[in-house]
Design a protein around this motif. Structure first.
Motif, short mmCIF file in Angstrom:
data_model
loop_
_atom_site.label_atom_id
_atom_site.label_comp_id
_atom_site.label_asym_id
_atom_site.label_seq_id
_atom_site.Cartn_x
_atom_site.Cartn_y
_atom_site.Cartn_z
N TYR A 1 -6.76 7.61 8.08
CA TYR A 1 -7.27 5.99 7.81
C TYR A 1 -6.62 5.18 9.09
CZ TYR A 1 -8.45 2.31 4.57
OH TYR A 1 -9.00 1.30 4.03
N ILE B 1 -3.46 12.90 -0.46
CA ILE B 1 -3.31 11.45 -0.17
C ILE B 1 -2.80 11.13 1.14
CG2 ILE B 1 -1.99 9.56 -0.97
CD1 ILE B 1 -2.09 10.71 -3.93
N LEU B 2 -1.72 11.72 1.59
CA LEU B 2 -1.14 11.38 2.98
C LEU B 2 -2.12 11.90 4.05
CD1 LEU B 2 1.42 10.13 3.50
CD2 LEU B 2 2.66 12.42 3.63
N GLN C 1 6.72 10.04 5.65
CA GLN C 1 6.68 10.29 4.34
C GLN C 1 6.52 11.88 4.09
OE1 GLN C 1 7.13 9.31 1.30
NE2 GLN C 1 5.85 10.07 -0.05
N ALA C 2 5.36 12.56 5.19
CA ALA C 2 5.46 13.76 5.24
C ALA C 2 6.79 14.67 5.42
CB ALA C 2 4.55 14.20 6.14
N PHE C 3 7.73 14.10 6.61
CA PHE C 3 9.07 14.73 6.64
C PHE C 3 9.75 14.73 5.57
CE2 PHE C 3 8.15 14.17 11.30
CZ PHE C 3 8.33 15.31 11.71
N ILE D 1 -5.02 5.30 -6.09
CA ILE D 1 -5.21 5.97 -4.70
C ILE D 1 -6.23 4.64 -4.22
CG2 ILE D 1 -6.50 7.57 -3.59
CD1 ILE D 1 -5.76 9.47 -5.30
N LEU D 2 -7.24 4.35 -4.78
CA LEU D 2 -8.22 3.22 -4.16
C LEU D 2 -7.67 2.09 -4.08
CD1 LEU D 2 -11.16 3.67 -3.65
CD2 LEU D 2 -11.97 2.92 -5.79
N HIS E 1 1.11 4.48 -3.08
CA HIS E 1 0.75 5.85 -2.68
C HIS E 1 2.06 6.56 -2.78
CE1 HIS E 1 -3.54 5.73 -0.53
NE2 HIS E 1 -3.49 5.00 -1.75
N ILE F 1 8.79 14.73 2.34
CA ILE F 1 8.47 15.50 1.15
C ILE F 1 8.69 16.84 1.84
CG2 ILE F 1 6.53 16.74 0.30
CD1 ILE F 1 4.94 14.02 0.45
N CYS G 1 -14.33 1.32 -0.30
CA CYS G 1 -13.42 0.94 -1.55
C CYS G 1 -14.06 0.39 -2.56
CB CYS G 1 -12.10 0.58 -1.08
SG CYS G 1 -11.01 1.39 -0.02
N LEU H 1 0.87 18.02 7.95
CA LEU H 1 0.11 16.87 7.67
C LEU H 1 -1.05 16.79 8.55
CD1 LEU H 1 -0.03 14.11 6.55
CD2 LEU H 1 1.40 13.50 8.41
N LEU I 1 -4.82 7.27 -11.81
CA LEU I 1 -4.43 7.70 -10.46
C LEU I 1 -5.59 7.19 -9.53
CD1 LEU I 1 -3.09 9.87 -8.40
CD2 LEU I 1 -4.79 11.61 -9.42
N GLU I 2 -7.06 7.43 -9.90
CA GLU I 2 -8.15 7.15 -8.97
C GLU I 2 -8.11 5.63 -8.58
OE1 GLU I 2 -8.11 8.37 -12.08
OE2 GLU I 2 -9.43 9.95 -12.18
N PHE J 1 1.01 -1.31 -0.05
CA PHE J 1 -0.12 -0.13 -0.04
C PHE J 1 0.77 1.31 0.05
CE2 PHE J 1 -0.58 2.65 3.94
CZ PHE J 1 -1.15 3.68 3.23
N MET K 1 -10.26 11.77 -6.52
CA MET K 1 -10.70 10.94 -7.53
C MET K 1 -11.77 11.60 -8.45
SD MET K 1 -10.61 6.92 -5.76
CE MET K 1 -10.60 7.31 -3.93
N ILE L 1 2.81 7.44 -6.55
CA ILE L 1 1.93 8.63 -6.82
C ILE L 1 2.58 9.98 -6.37
CG2 ILE L 1 -0.37 9.92 -6.82
CD1 ILE L 1 -1.52 7.10 -5.98
N MET L 2 2.95 10.04 -5.16
CA MET L 2 3.47 11.25 -4.41
C MET L 2 4.52 11.62 -5.10
SD MET L 2 2.24 10.81 -0.44
CE MET L 2 1.55 9.13 -0.03
N THR M 1 -3.54 9.15 6.83
CA THR M 1 -2.88 9.29 8.20
C THR M 1 -4.33 9.23 9.04
OG1 THR M 1 -1.48 10.92 7.50
CG2 THR M 1 -2.13 11.02 9.72
N PRO N 1 4.57 16.03 12.00
CA PRO N 1 4.66 17.28 11.03
C PRO N 1 3.40 18.09 10.91
CG PRO N 1 4.78 15.20 9.67
CD PRO N 1 4.50 14.86 11.16
N ASP O 1 -5.83 2.22 -0.94
CA ASP O 1 -6.83 2.44 0.34
C ASP O 1 -7.17 0.83 0.68
OD1 ASP O 1 -6.51 5.07 0.50
OD2 ASP O 1 -8.15 5.64 -0.68
N GLU P 1 -0.32 15.46 -3.11
CA GLU P 1 0.58 14.63 -2.18
C GLU P 1 0.19 14.78 -0.76
OE1 GLU P 1 1.75 16.79 -4.20
OE2 GLU P 1 3.34 15.93 -5.44
N CYS Q 1 3.23 7.31 7.43
CA CYS Q 1 2.76 8.72 6.90
C CYS Q 1 3.48 9.96 7.43
CB CYS Q 1 1.11 8.84 7.33
SG CYS Q 1 0.01 7.61 6.44
N GLU Q 2 3.64 9.89 8.52
CA GLU Q 2 4.53 11.28 9.34
C GLU Q 2 5.88 11.08 8.64
OE1 GLU Q 2 2.50 11.21 13.67
OE2 GLU Q 2 4.48 10.36 13.57
#
Lengths: 347, 347
Positions: B137, B130-131, A172-174, A130-131, A104, A176, B169, B38, A126-127, A100, B108, A107-108, B135, B35, A134, B127, A169-170
């Motif tokens: 989730y 999505i993130l 990945q945010a850092f 994402i799905l 994602h 970016i 989904c 986010l 893209l859709e 998963f 989407m 994409i990012m 998060t 962060p 998810d 980005e 997720c955190e």
């Protein structure tokens, strides 16, 4: 204590045999049902390959805890004090989470290729990508609930899975955020890697201790996973610089071209290297091998490659030292061997 | 049996008071930590408003089960046989899931606005959106684990949450698939709505029965949620046609312009209306009110609007009939009243 060194061929064989068992279990846990396109997209990267290192670590940790003959037990009915536990479901759950995040992340990061095939948002759209991510996300929780472990232990594993995903997720945010910052400290980088990459290794290593009820081993195995996961990412960054493009499956040095911060470039910057000027090309298409080679040479001269290598080595040694909490058996040796493998692998 | 009709003003007041309590609880469960960008993006839609219908239904179901005075109990320490349960955490968890699906759905569907503010991928970027969804989730699972319910009950609620997310989904995948298909049966549409929308209502209604240990009420409340959730979506589709744009917060008839399939248009097509030719404009910017009015008139003449209204009414009646399993108290009446509210609301 140093865990006795497992023979490298034995480690590679251990990875391959467990990978094959994980590969058998994935379609059972994640069958292609209606809506087919969604489940096909969800399975696309899982079916494209992968070494299954995280689930293999999970299975080996379960073996070491149960002091069971490697592969002598059925992973779907693994011995535990209150009755058998399906540790394979937990292993598949961790691999599903990994898949998963890849979908994602691609994409990012707008990456086109993964595991030698188009990224899911390129192969589909893209859709759907994402799905598909998810869907895998919730499926990982469903599958983690199918171990048959007592409810208290399931709750602990579920909780670990949820906080792990939040941390990823955190991280990945850092990651970016770092792209747009000029200065990042090496410690900040290592914290980011811990969140983005290492916590999933830590979950893989510690979840079997939670499910099998070996409370004493949970923290030690978590620490093992955290250390070797960080080393794994540093090695990934090194491989991007040192492995030929053909072997890497993508352009060598692409992190440099994209301006990605790694332990290597952060060390180089601190030591006076003009990291942003190392490569002129803005795209992987525009770069040539001579330019990359020169850039890598400069990083090597600054001691940055050696620094990253040593950091990864120290992390592996630290990670392995955690294993002494486990019974002294062959599976424990293999966990030590996998730690070594993570920084010795060439792709 | 028909549940006695709750006074509409009482229903609206019940929604508002519980909405306010949910709004207080959200920042506690989802603080803005590092962060920051986010977590700000994760909170953006939650903070932008919303009626909190799903968490309100969860809280009312908990009240009805416990046969407690409405609002006489602390939702963070709700009476249950094995000790207090924080049903507010469960309520917030459900709202977090709702918010995650909105963020990803807006990407989407390429929708620009939501709740009167820019969609998260417009206010931030793709980005981050999505993130932020990813998060939320995992946070939903973390928060659902904080109810303090006995492990067996937590596992059941967690399992429901995971399968609910998977179904959402699947529903979204069917919805996307329908856009490119010429013929969709009304029953297929209702199945899609069940997955995409109704299962989260069903989870909201039944999770408190799981957590509080009222096994007899689980299925009935699930059925209640499923029926009223389907009716809610049909009403949403109707409002898109019949509510003035100012009140709707977006262009009236935008579903028609985008060629979205709804129960109304599927019925119309089956009854000989050239649905694709109803509106010439391809974008919400290019349409005028006269064109929309004429299109809605044609749908009305074909009996399609009345058909959708009747279907929604029947679902509400069916949903309410499930409530007889609950103790006869004011909270039960309010659950019946909310069911009516879902198809009487004007936005």
């Amino acid at each position: 204590m140093t865990t006795p060194r497992a023979d490298q061929a034995a480690v590679e064989e251990a990875i391959i045999t467990r990978r094959d068992l994980v590969n058998e279990a994935i379609p059972d846990q994640l069958p292609i049902i209606r809506p087919e396109r969604l489940y096909e997209a969800s399975r696309y990267l899982l079916d494209a390959g992968g070494k299954r290192l995280r689930p293999t670590i999970l299975l080996l940790a379960a073996e070491a805890i149960a002091d069971a003959d490697p592969l002598g037990e059925d992973y779907h009915a693994f011995p535990a004090p209150d009755g058998p536990v399906d540790v394979m479901s937990a292993a598949v759950s961790i691999e599903i989470i990994q898949s998963f995040t890849l979908i994602h992340d691609d994409i990012m990061d707008d990456d086109d290729m993964r595991r030698g095939v188009p990224a899911v948002h390129r192969e589909y759209d893209l859709e759907t990508a994402i799905l598909a991510g998810d869907t895998l996300y919730s499926k990982a929780f469903e599958v983690m609930l199918e171990t048959g472990a007592p409810a208290e232990r399931s709750v602990r594993a579920l909780s670990e899975l949820a906080t792990t995903c939040t941390k990823i997720c955190e991280g990945q945010a850092f990651d970016i955020d770092f792209e747009s910052r000029s200065a990042v400290e090496p410690d900040e980088y290592l914290d980011m890697v811990e969140l983005k990459t290492a916590v999933l290794y830590a979950a893989a290593a510690s979840v079997p201790a939670m499910l099998l009820g070996d409370d004493d081993a949970v923290d030690a195995l978590y620490g093992y996973g955290l250390d070797i996961g960080r080393a794994f990412q540093i090695q990934d960054d090194l491989l991007d610089l040192t492995t030929p493009s053909e072997k890497l499956g993508k352009q060598r040095g692409s992190d440099l071209i994209e301006g990605k911060k790694t332990l290597v470039t952060l060390h180089a910057r601190e030591n006076g290297v003009d990291v942003d000027g190392l490569v002129d090309a803005d795209t992987v298409e525009a770069v040539d091998e001579v330019e990359i080679e020169a850039a890598v040479g400069e990083l090597r001269d600054a001691g940055s490659i050696e620094y990253a290598r040593e950091t990864a080595h120290d992390l592996i040694a630290s990670g392995k030292s955690n294993l002494e909490v486990l019974p002294d058996n062959h599976s424990r040796d293999l966990l030590g061997g996998i730690a070594d493998y993570l920084i010795e692998r060439e792709y």
